[in-house]
Design a protein around this motif. Structure first.
Motif, PDB file in Angstrom:
ATOM      1  N   THR A  27       0.811  -1.213   0.000  1.00 21.64           N
ATOM      2  CA  THR A  27       0.000   0.000   0.000  1.00 21.64           C
ATOM      3  C   THR A  27       0.845   1.264   0.000  1.00 21.64           C
ATOM      4  N   GLU A  28       2.123   1.107   0.216  1.00 24.60           N
ATOM      5  CA  GLU A  28       3.028   2.254   0.199  1.00 24.60           C
ATOM      6  C   GLU A  28       3.374   2.638  -1.233  1.00 24.60           C
ATOM      7  N   ASP A  29       3.511   1.651  -2.107  1.00 18.36           N
ATOM      8  CA  ASP A  29       3.946   1.892  -3.480  1.00 18.36           C
ATOM      9  C   ASP A  29       2.812   1.930  -4.495  1.00 18.36           C
ATOM     10  N   VAL A  30       1.673   1.346  -4.177  1.00 19.87           N
ATOM     11  CA  VAL A  30       0.584   1.253  -5.151  1.00 19.87           C
ATOM     12  C   VAL A  30      -0.633   2.005  -4.613  1.00 19.87           C
ATOM     13  N   ASP A  31      -0.946   3.124  -5.260  1.00 21.78           N
ATOM     14  CA  ASP A  31      -2.053   3.966  -4.797  1.00 21.78           C
ATOM     15  C   ASP A  31      -3.370   3.198  -4.716  1.00 21.78           C
ATOM     16  N   GLN A  32      -3.668   2.348  -5.692  1.00 16.94           N
ATOM     17  CA  GLN A  32      -4.946   1.645  -5.707  1.00 16.94           C
ATOM     18  C   GLN A  32      -5.072   0.695  -4.515  1.00 16.94           C
ATOM     19  N   HIS A  33      -3.971   0.053  -4.131  1.00 15.91           N
ATOM     20  CA  HIS A  33      -4.007  -0.828  -2.958  1.00 15.91           C
ATOM     21  C   HIS A  33      -4.311  -0.024  -1.692  1.00 15.91           C
ATOM     22  N   ARG A  34      -3.717   1.159  -1.589  1.00 17.40           N
ATOM     23  CA  ARG A  34      -3.963   2.025  -0.432  1.00 17.40           C
ATOM     24  C   ARG A  34      -5.443   2.439  -0.401  1.00 17.40           C
ATOM     25  N   LEU A  35      -5.981   2.837  -1.542  1.00 17.62           N
ATOM     26  CA  LEU A  35      -7.386   3.244  -1.621  1.00 17.62           C
ATOM     27  C   LEU A  35      -8.321   2.080  -1.303  1.00 17.62           C
ATOM     28  N   ASP A  36      -7.983   0.878  -1.780  1.00 23.69           N
ATOM     29  CA  ASP A  36      -8.791  -0.315  -1.489  1.00 23.69           C
ATOM     30  C   ASP A  36      -8.799  -0.618   0.009  1.00 23.69           C
ATOM     31  N   LEU A  37      -7.648  -0.471   0.647  1.00 23.55           N
ATOM     32  CA  LEU A  37      -7.540  -0.724   2.087  1.00 23.55           C
ATOM     33  C   LEU A  37      -8.420   0.249   2.874  1.00 23.55           C
ATOM     34  N   ILE A  38      -8.353   1.515   2.525  1.00 26.65           N
ATOM     35  CA  ILE A  38      -9.148   2.532   3.216  1.00 26.65           C
ATOM     36  C   ILE A  38     -10.636   2.306   2.966  1.00 26.65           C
ATOM     37  N   ALA A  39     -10.994   2.039   1.720  1.00 25.20           N
ATOM     38  CA  ALA A  39     -12.408   1.836   1.378  1.00 25.20           C
ATOM     39  C   ALA A  39     -12.974   0.589   2.050  1.00 25.20           C
ATOM     40  N   GLY A  40     -12.207  -0.477   2.093  1.00 24.89           N
ATOM     41  CA  GLY A  40     -12.697  -1.731   2.656  1.00 24.89           C
ATOM     42  C   GLY A  40     -12.621  -1.799   4.155  1.00 24.89           C
ATOM     43  N   GLY A  41     -11.477  -1.436   4.707  1.00 24.63           N
ATOM     44  CA  GLY A  41     -11.258  -1.582   6.139  1.00 24.63           C
ATOM     45  C   GLY A  41     -11.525  -0.339   6.955  1.00 24.63           C
ATOM     46  N   GLY A  42     -11.581   0.797   6.286  1.00 27.16           N
ATOM     47  CA  GLY A  42     -11.909   2.031   6.985  1.00 27.16           C
ATOM     48  C   GLY A  42     -10.728   2.840   7.479  1.00 27.16           C
ATOM     49  N   MET A  43      -9.529   2.298   7.378  1.00 18.97           N
ATOM     50  CA  MET A  43      -8.352   3.068   7.804  1.00 18.97           C
ATOM     51  C   MET A  43      -7.116   2.600   7.041  1.00 18.97           C
ATOM     52  N   TYR A  44      -6.108   3.472   7.071  1.00 17.54           N
ATOM     53  CA  TYR A  44      -4.841   3.183   6.400  1.00 17.54           C
ATOM     54  C   TYR A  44      -3.836   2.746   7.455  1.00 17.54           C
ATOM     55  N   GLN A  45      -3.811   1.447   7.710  1.00 15.46           N
ATOM     56  CA  GLN A  45      -2.901   0.862   8.701  1.00 15.46           C
ATOM     57  C   GLN A  45      -2.459  -0.497   8.183  1.00 15.46           C
ATOM     58  N   VAL A  46      -1.192  -0.797   8.373  1.00 16.65           N
ATOM     59  CA  VAL A  46      -0.661  -2.103   7.998  1.00 16.65           C
ATOM     60  C   VAL A  46       0.061  -2.697   9.191  1.00 16.65           C
ATOM     61  N   PRO A  47       0.160  -4.035   9.253  1.00 15.34           N
ATOM     62  CA  PRO A  47      -0.396  -4.981   8.295  1.00 15.34           C
ATOM     63  C   PRO A  47      -1.911  -5.072   8.438  1.00 15.34           C
ATOM     64  N   CYS A  48      -2.511  -5.576   7.393  1.00  9.23           N
ATOM     65  CA  CYS A  48      -3.943  -5.813   7.394  1.00  9.23           C
ATOM     66  C   CYS A  48      -4.208  -7.106   6.644  1.00  9.23           C
ATOM     67  N   LEU A  49      -4.987  -7.971   7.234  1.00 11.55           N
ATOM     68  CA  LEU A  49      -5.378  -9.223   6.591  1.00 11.55           C
ATOM     69  C   LEU A  49      -6.852  -9.117   6.220  1.00 11.55           C
ATOM     70  N   ARG A  50      -7.135  -9.262   4.940  1.00 13.82           N
ATOM     71  CA  ARG A  50      -8.520  -9.255   4.459  1.00 13.82           C
ATOM     72  C   ARG A  50      -8.991 -10.701   4.458  1.00 13.82           C
ATOM     73  N   ILE A  51     -10.033 -10.979   5.234  1.00 10.35           N
ATOM     74  CA  ILE A  51     -10.529 -12.345   5.401  1.00 10.35           C
ATOM     75  C   ILE A  51     -11.920 -12.437   4.785  1.00 10.35           C
ATOM     76  N   GLU A  52     -12.080 -13.368   3.855  1.00 12.07           N
ATOM     77  CA  GLU A  52     -13.394 -13.641   3.277  1.00 12.07           C
ATOM     78  C   GLU A  52     -13.984 -14.842   3.985  1.00 12.07           C
ATOM     79  N   HIS A  53     -15.063 -14.616   4.718  1.00 11.77           N
ATOM     80  CA  HIS A  53     -15.745 -15.677   5.441  1.00 11.77           C
ATOM     81  C   HIS A  53     -16.769 -16.352   4.538  1.00 11.77           C
ATOM     82  N   ASP A  54     -17.171 -17.565   4.916  1.00 15.04           N
ATOM     83  CA  ASP A  54     -18.254 -18.231   4.206  1.00 15.04           C
ATOM     84  C   ASP A  54     -19.469 -17.309   4.221  1.00 15.04           C
ATOM     85  N   GLY A  55     -20.175 -17.273   3.131  1.00 15.98           N
ATOM     86  CA  GLY A  55     -21.335 -16.389   3.040  1.00 15.98           C
ATOM     87  C   GLY A  55     -20.993 -15.019   2.486  1.00 15.98           C
ATOM     88  N   GLY A  56     -19.686 -14.767   2.255  1.00 21.08           N
ATOM     89  CA  GLY A  56     -19.279 -13.519   1.623  1.00 21.08           C
ATOM     90  C   GLY A  56     -18.946 -12.367   2.543  1.00 21.08           C
TER      91      GLY A  56
END
Length: 84
Positions: A27-56
């Motif tokens: 997320t430091e080098d790729v702007d889109q990854h940083r924007l995705d992290l903020i949009a999905g998780g609500g903040m710009y902090q690393v590390p972050c693990l995105r977990i997809e649970h059953d049911g979506g």
């Protein structure tokens, strides 16, 4: 993740220890990854693990120790390194 972040390195060690194939996004080098992290998780902090649970349902986990503990529990290795 950032390449030089000690908390990211801690989480990466757990991932490597378990032999998991997890996509890393810098997320430091790729702007889109940083924007995705903020949009999905609500903040710009690393590390972050995105977990997809059953049911979506998507969960965003931010703390390195929480990430390592979750992965060890989820994939069968306790915090002490023995099968759990």
């Amino acid at each position: 993740q950032f390449d030089t972040c000690p908390y990211c390195v801690y989480a990466q060690r757990a991932i490597e220890e378990l032999g998991l194939k997890i996509e890393y996004r810098n997320t430091e080098d790729v702007d889109q990854h940083r924007l995705d992290l903020i949009a999905g998780g609500g903040m710009y902090q690393v590390p972050c693990l995105r977990i997809e649970h059953d049911g979506g349902r998507i969960e965003w986990m931010y703390e390195s120790r929480d990430i390592a503990a979750y992965l060890r529990k989820r994939f069968g290795v306790s915090e002490e390194g023995s099968p759990g």
